[in-house]
Design an enzyme around this catalytic site. Structure first.
Site, short mmCIF file in Angstrom:
data_model
loop_
_atom_site.label_atom_id
_atom_site.label_comp_id
_atom_site.label_asym_id
_atom_site.label_seq_id
_atom_site.Cartn_x
_atom_site.Cartn_y
_atom_site.Cartn_z
N GLU A 50 -34.61 -34.01 43.93
CA GLU A 50 -34.68 -32.92 42.96
C GLU A 50 -35.96 -32.14 43.22
O GLU A 50 -37.05 -32.73 43.31
CB GLU A 50 -34.71 -33.46 41.55
CG GLU A 50 -33.43 -34.08 41.09
CD GLU A 50 -33.64 -34.69 39.73
OE1 GLU A 50 -33.42 -34.00 38.74
OE2 GLU A 50 -34.06 -35.85 39.68
N ASP A 61 -41.54 -31.21 30.30
CA ASP A 61 -42.38 -31.95 31.24
C ASP A 61 -43.71 -32.38 30.62
O ASP A 61 -44.31 -31.68 29.81
CB ASP A 61 -42.64 -31.09 32.47
CG ASP A 61 -41.39 -30.91 33.31
OD1 ASP A 61 -40.69 -31.93 33.53
OD2 ASP A 61 -41.09 -29.79 33.72
#
Length: 258
Positions: A50, A61
């Site tokens: 990814e 995140d």
């Protein structure tokens, strides 16, 4: 579900073997590191990768990946540069590539153009966590299909049974299952979520299920594999890149995952 003409991501999941995936951010730690990191991951037999699209306001995140996004943007990474880098390295590697990112940069680039460039650059799957399912069905699915891109969707402990079924019917390649409720690289421990993971394992999904978030070690991967078809390591690998891509250091980290 769509029948793809050819898709590397779909192909690898036809093999009944647990998968290991690595996440890293495009353009981090240096602008030109995308290709050499991909070549290392392919040589170390990582099943698929990814690549994060740097974005200044990524809400899912944690600190490690947010910092990598900040550095990548300061390095000058853009979607055009990323696609150019992928086109140059694609003939050298066959590892399936999933792009992961926020919708904002994709909207700005133009969704149709973005999907076309993904196809030209050899991208196999696309994970846009903030893409609404309704919008995907109404407006964007046709461009995924025309460009042979597998739509990857996330599921979490909060996803209702009804929504799980809908996501499973719309998704291709695999379902990205969050191991718990946290941002990437958080302090959570996947063993704390055994009941949720067992619920996933007991459900009959059409697609393979791969666990991500809070998976850092070989033991974490072994634990994840009891419930899913594979595991994704993100922040722990990105940490190895801090201060500069050191092939030997990163290779040692990858070997310790096996």
């Amino acid at each position: 579900m769509t029948t793809f003409k050819e898709n590397r991501l779909k192909t690898i999941f036809q093999i009944a073997q647990k998968k290991v995936s690595i996440y890293f951010t495009a353009g981090y730690p240096a602008l030109s590191d995308t290709a050499p990191i991909l070549e290392l991951l392919a040589s170390e037999k990582i099943d698929f990768v990814e690549i994060g699209i740097p974005f200044s306001d990524s809400v899912m995140d944690g600190d490690v990946i947010l910092d990598s996004h900040k550095v990548a943007l300061e390095n000058g990474m853009t979607l055009d540069i990323l696609f150019h880098q992928l086109e140059k390295v694609r003939d050298l590697i066959s590892i399936p590539i999933v792009l992961m990112g926020s919708m904002n940069p994709v909207y700005q680039y133009g969704f149709e153009r973005f999907c076309q460039r993904c196809n030209e650059a050899g991208v196999d799957g696309l994970l846009l966590p903030d893409l609404p399912l309704d919008d995907y069905e109404k407006y964007y699915r046709v461009w995924y299909q025309q460009n042979n891109i597998a739509p990857i969707f996330m599921i979490s402990p909060q996803t209702s049974d009804e929504r799980l079924s809908r996501i499973d019917n719309l998704g291709e390649g695999f379902l990205y299952a969050l191991s718990g409720n946290s941002t990437t690289g958080g302090p959570g421990v996947i063993r704390d979520n055994s009941n949720y993971l067992q619920k996933l394992a007991n459900r009959k999904f059409i697609n393979p299920v791969v666990l991500g978030f809070n998976i850092k070690t070989k033991d974490d991967i072994r634990f994840a594999n009891q419930f899913a078809d594979g595991a994704i390591v993100g922040s722990a690998f990105v940490k190895t890149l801090k201060g500069g891509f050191d092939r030997k250091r990163s290779k040692q980290f990858l070997e310790e995952l096996r």
